[in-house]
Write a protein that holds these residues in place. Structure first.
Motif, PDB file in Angstrom:
ATOM      1  N   ASP A   1       0.637  -1.085  -0.162  1.00  0.00           N
ATOM      2  CA  ASP A   1       0.214  -0.074   0.153  1.00  0.00           C
ATOM      3  C   ASP A   1       0.874   1.196  -0.017  1.00  0.00           C
ATOM      4  O   ASP A   1       0.684   2.291   0.808  1.00  0.00           O
ATOM      5  N   MET A   2       1.660   1.304  -0.814  1.00  0.00           N
ATOM      6  CA  MET A   2       2.753   2.569  -0.777  1.00  0.00           C
ATOM      7  C   MET A   2       2.464   3.689  -1.607  1.00  0.00           C
ATOM      8  O   MET A   2       1.558   3.618  -2.434  1.00  0.00           O
ATOM      9  N   GLU A   3       2.811   4.659  -0.957  1.00  0.00           N
ATOM     10  CA  GLU A   3       2.604   6.219  -1.262  1.00  0.00           C
ATOM     11  C   GLU A   3       3.564   6.177  -2.497  1.00  0.00           C
ATOM     12  O   GLU A   3       4.309   5.709  -2.798  1.00  0.00           O
ATOM     13  N   ALA A   4       3.224   7.363  -3.416  1.00  0.00           N
ATOM     14  CA  ALA A   4       4.216   7.705  -4.424  1.00  0.00           C
ATOM     15  C   ALA A   4       5.166   9.032  -3.998  1.00  0.00           C
ATOM     16  O   ALA A   4       5.939   9.440  -4.755  1.00  0.00           O
ATOM     17  N   SER A   5       5.363   9.048  -2.484  1.00  0.00           N
ATOM     18  CA  SER A   5       6.477   9.890  -2.113  1.00  0.00           C
ATOM     19  C   SER A   5       7.296   9.474  -1.759  1.00  0.00           C
ATOM     20  O   SER A   5       7.414   8.751  -0.429  1.00  0.00           O
ATOM     21  N   PHE A   6       8.660   9.015  -2.483  1.00  0.00           N
ATOM     22  CA  PHE A   6       9.713   7.975  -2.114  1.00  0.00           C
ATOM     23  C   PHE A   6      10.429   8.564  -0.970  1.00  0.00           C
ATOM     24  O   PHE A   6      11.176   7.575  -0.466  1.00  0.00           O
ATOM     25  N   ASN A   7      10.574   9.569  -0.710  1.00  0.00           N
ATOM     26  CA  ASN A   7      11.337  10.331   0.547  1.00  0.00           C
ATOM     27  C   ASN A   7      10.747  10.278   1.802  1.00  0.00           C
ATOM     28  O   ASN A   7      11.203  10.525   2.714  1.00  0.00           O
ATOM     29  N   ASN A   8       9.484   9.838   1.987  1.00  0.00           N
ATOM     30  CA  ASN A   8       8.811  10.043   3.229  1.00  0.00           C
ATOM     31  C   ASN A   8       9.038   8.938   4.184  1.00  0.00           C
ATOM     32  O   ASN A   8       9.297   7.816   3.536  1.00  0.00           O
ATOM     33  N   ASP A   9       9.053   9.045   5.527  1.00  0.00           N
ATOM     34  CA  ASP A   9       9.263   7.787   6.180  1.00  0.00           C
ATOM     35  C   ASP A   9       8.306   6.722   5.983  1.00  0.00           C
ATOM     36  O   ASP A   9       8.791   5.469   6.135  1.00  0.00           O
ATOM     37  N   SER A  10       7.047   6.924   5.790  1.00  0.00           N
ATOM     38  CA  SER A  10       6.080   6.016   5.423  1.00  0.00           C
ATOM     39  C   SER A  10       6.416   5.042   4.166  1.00  0.00           C
ATOM     40  O   SER A  10       6.335   3.715   4.494  1.00  0.00           O
ATOM     41  N   PHE A  11       6.916   5.838   3.251  1.00  0.00           N
ATOM     42  CA  PHE A  11       7.410   4.869   2.198  1.00  0.00           C
ATOM     43  C   PHE A  11       8.603   4.061   2.504  1.00  0.00           C
ATOM     44  O   PHE A  11       8.584   2.843   2.081  1.00  0.00           O
ATOM     45  N   SER A  12       9.555   4.603   3.171  1.00  0.00           N
ATOM     46  CA  SER A  12      10.745   3.724   3.529  1.00  0.00           C
ATOM     47  C   SER A  12      10.509   2.715   4.431  1.00  0.00           C
ATOM     48  O   SER A  12      11.013   1.589   4.130  1.00  0.00           O
ATOM     49  N   LYS A  13       9.528   2.806   5.207  1.00  0.00           N
ATOM     50  CA  LYS A  13       9.045   1.656   6.028  1.00  0.00           C
ATOM     51  C   LYS A  13       8.431   0.529   5.388  1.00  0.00           C
ATOM     52  O   LYS A  13       8.671  -0.797   5.572  1.00  0.00           O
ATOM     53  N   LYS A  14       7.532   1.045   4.315  1.00  0.00           N
ATOM     54  CA  LYS A  14       6.955   0.002   3.492  1.00  0.00           C
ATOM     55  C   LYS A  14       7.879  -0.760   2.514  1.00  0.00           C
ATOM     56  O   LYS A  14       7.823  -1.990   2.312  1.00  0.00           O
ATOM     57  N   LEU A  15       8.940   0.067   2.074  1.00  0.00           N
ATOM     58  CA  LEU A  15       9.887  -0.646   1.446  1.00  0.00           C
ATOM     59  C   LEU A  15      10.793  -1.543   2.139  1.00  0.00           C
ATOM     60  O   LEU A  15      11.084  -2.731   1.718  1.00  0.00           O
ATOM     61  N   GLN A  16      11.144  -1.081   3.208  1.00  0.00           N
ATOM     62  CA  GLN A  16      11.642  -2.158   4.439  1.00  0.00           C
ATOM     63  C   GLN A  16      10.820  -3.325   4.552  1.00  0.00           C
ATOM     64  O   GLN A  16      11.488  -4.482   4.364  1.00  0.00           O
ATOM     65  N   LYS A  17       9.514  -3.226   4.669  1.00  0.00           N
ATOM     66  CA  LYS A  17       8.737  -4.622   4.681  1.00  0.00           C
ATOM     67  C   LYS A  17       9.152  -5.387   3.427  1.00  0.00           C
ATOM     68  O   LYS A  17       9.164  -6.400   3.519  1.00  0.00           O
ATOM     69  N   GLY A  18       8.731  -4.898   2.275  1.00  0.00           N
ATOM     70  CA  GLY A  18       9.001  -5.678   1.141  1.00  0.00           C
ATOM     71  C   GLY A  18      10.167  -6.300   0.657  1.00  0.00           C
ATOM     72  O   GLY A  18      10.268  -7.402   0.204  1.00  0.00           O
ATOM     73  N   LEU A  19      11.242  -5.455   1.269  1.00  0.00           N
ATOM     74  CA  LEU A  19      12.605  -6.113   0.987  1.00  0.00           C
ATOM     75  C   LEU A  19      12.866  -7.234   2.119  1.00  0.00           C
ATOM     76  O   LEU A  19      13.551  -8.264   1.641  1.00  0.00           O
ATOM     77  N   LYS A  20      12.417  -7.122   3.269  1.00  0.00           N
ATOM     78  CA  LYS A  20      12.517  -8.155   4.210  1.00  0.00           C
ATOM     79  C   LYS A  20      11.501  -9.214   3.776  1.00  0.00           C
ATOM     80  O   LYS A  20      11.976 -10.585   4.161  1.00  0.00           O
ATOM     81  N   PHE A  21      10.660  -9.016   3.082  1.00  0.00           N
ATOM     82  CA  PHE A  21       9.659 -10.147   2.501  1.00  0.00           C
ATOM     83  C   PHE A  21      10.630 -11.025   1.477  1.00  0.00           C
ATOM     84  O   PHE A  21      10.625 -11.907   1.542  1.00  0.00           O
ATOM     85  N   ILE A  22      11.147 -10.452   0.891  1.00  0.00           N
ATOM     86  CA  ILE A  22      12.012 -11.190  -0.309  1.00  0.00           C
ATOM     87  C   ILE A  22      13.290 -11.762   0.573  1.00  0.00           C
ATOM     88  O   ILE A  22      13.474 -13.009   0.088  1.00  0.00           O
ATOM     89  N   ILE A  23      13.983 -11.349   1.513  1.00  0.00           N
ATOM     90  CA  ILE A  23      15.094 -11.883   2.223  1.00  0.00           C
ATOM     91  C   ILE A  23      14.420 -12.971   2.901  1.00  0.00           C
ATOM     92  O   ILE A  23      15.126 -14.323   2.873  1.00  0.00           O
ATOM     93  N   SER A  24      13.182 -13.054   3.296  1.00  0.00           N
ATOM     94  CA  SER A  24      12.677 -14.287   3.958  1.00  0.00           C
ATOM     95  C   SER A  24      12.098 -15.396   3.092  1.00  0.00           C
ATOM     96  O   SER A  24      11.775 -16.331   3.536  1.00  0.00           O
ATOM     97  N   HIS A  25      12.264 -15.158   1.703  1.00  0.00           N
ATOM     98  CA  HIS A  25      11.747 -16.021   0.681  1.00  0.00           C
ATOM     99  C   HIS A  25      12.900 -16.309  -0.236  1.00  0.00           C
ATOM    100  O   HIS A  25      12.698 -16.210  -1.443  1.00  0.00           O
ATOM    101  N   PRO A  26      14.026 -16.796   0.189  1.00  0.00           N
ATOM    102  CA  PRO A  26      15.337 -16.764  -0.539  1.00  0.00           C
ATOM    103  C   PRO A  26      15.081 -17.940  -2.002  1.00  0.00           C
ATOM    104  O   PRO A  26      15.754 -17.652  -2.806  1.00  0.00           O
ATOM    105  N   ASN A  27      13.925 -18.780  -1.830  1.00  0.00           N
ATOM    106  CA  ASN A  27      13.986 -19.661  -3.090  1.00  0.00           C
ATOM    107  C   ASN A  27      12.670 -19.302  -3.772  1.00  0.00           C
ATOM    108  O   ASN A  27      12.353 -20.257  -4.781  1.00  0.00           O
TER     109      ASN A  27
END
Length: 360
Positions: A229-255
């Motif tokens: 549910d990401m916003e289109a404002s890439f430099n705000n804290d909310s976007f950064s937290k959601k990006l972190q969630k998405g990247l950690k999802f990739i990390i937790s599904h390595p295969n």
């Protein structure tokens, strides 16, 4: 005869850019208030488009705006991309009239709130005309207007830098009620995707559509879809937290094999794609080419045009904005790693894991 031709061209241009049918009088003025904010921080006004048009404003006018105590000028446009990233616009699209920043958060910048009074005054009728003409993006939602299902659905592999083949895909949204969705869903299934980053939707919005797609329903039941549910404002804290969630999802599904999508898979998906590409050593050319392929697919934007040149700067400026420095092929990878640590909140071990997953 020459004067007649000039008059004809002038009338044609006026008809092209005036979304409401006639040229705006110089002293047009509107008084209204902010009715609501959307998740991107855009301020939806109480006045509706059909009423606004009667007041005498047209597409490409430049207007003066006072929202609460916040004063500024902006062009009147239909699409966010009609202005540069970080720039203000008065957006009129059907009945919706809103105060916005392209890839920014108007609510945060203006410190306004629901009920804040808004006064809009004509500053320069069609003062944005030439730029608006260049930037207006054509778009079709009919399959027969496109050469392939992949182009129509804006579906393709992520392939910049050292990213492995058939590891990550990007797409328009396969789980909403739009004509592209069934094509995107079929392409995603055929590619053998086993995990999904839904960049644009909340779980609540996406779930009714997922229930009607057996393949997606199984991924959902198996916990293989993350809703950002990401916003289109890439430099705000909310976007950064959601990006972190998405990247950690990739990390937790390595295969798994991944797809990421926004609504059309163009700007928010394009930014996340550029971050992953840059992290894996992609060049500026690779990043720009991948980002602009979405505009070529969806809007038939042609290379070697002023519009193409303007649009390709969107992703370069966005990356430099979050990284806080001028980026080159020599420093981009390190700068993005620093961005992921300082702003997104990943640690170095997580970043190395992410790179290994993407590159294997």
């Amino acid at each position: 005869m020459k004067n007649c031709k000039i008059l004809a061209v002038s009338l044609f241009l006026a008809a092209l850019v005036c979304g409401f049918g006639y040229a705006a009088p110089a002293k047009a003025i509107v008084q209204t208030e902010i009715e609501s904010f959307d998740k991107h921080g855009n301020a939806n006004l109480k006045i509706k488009g059909n009423v606004f048009s009667v007041k005498g404003f047209g597409m490409s006018d430049i207007v003066s705006i006072k929202a609460g105590d916040f004063k500024y000028t902006a062009p009147l446009c239909r699409n966010y991309s009609d202005v540069d990233s970080g720039q203000y616009l008065l957006r009129v699209n059907g009945d919706e009239v809103s105060l916005a920043i392209n890839l920014g958060n108007f609510q945060e910048e203006s410190k306004t709130k629901v009920g804040s009074p808004v006064v809009i005054t004509m500053k320069e009728p069609h003062g944005y005309l030439l730029t608006y003409q260049k930037r207006v993006l054509k778009k079709s939602t009919e399959r027969e207007d496109f050469d392939s299902d992949e182009i129509f659905a804006n579906f393709r592999e992520l392939r910049g830098g050292k990213i492995a083949a058939k590891r990550v895909y990007r797409s328009s949204n396969p789980s909403i009620d739009e004509t592209r969705a069934p094509y995107a869903a079929r392409l995603i299934e055929n590619a053998g995707v086993t995990a999904v980053l839904d960049i644009s939707n909340s779980e609540e919005v996406a779930l009714p559509f997922i229930q009607n797609n057996p393949y997606y329903k199984k991924l959902y039941d198996d916990g293989k879809i993350v809703f950002l549910d990401m916003e289109a404002s890439f430099n705000n804290d909310s976007f950064s937290k959601k990006l972190q969630k998405g990247l950690k999802f990739i990390i937790s599904h390595p295969n798994d094999t991944f797809v990421m999508h926004g609504k059309e898979g163009r700007n928010r998906t394009g930014f996340v794609a550029a971050v992953l590409e840059g992290l894996c050593g992609a060049t500026e050319t690779e990043i720009v080419d991948d980002f602009m392929e979405s505009y070529q697919n969806l809007n038939k934007t042609k290379k070697n045009t002023s519009q193409y040149a303007e649009l390709e700067q969107l992703i370069l400026r966005s990356l430099e904005n979050v990284c806080g420095k001028k980026l080159t092929d020599k420093n981009r990878e390190a700068a993005i790693e620093e961005y992921l640590v300082k702003k997104v909140g990943l640690n170095k071990t997580e970043i190395e894991s992410l790179k290994k997953i993407l590159e294997k």
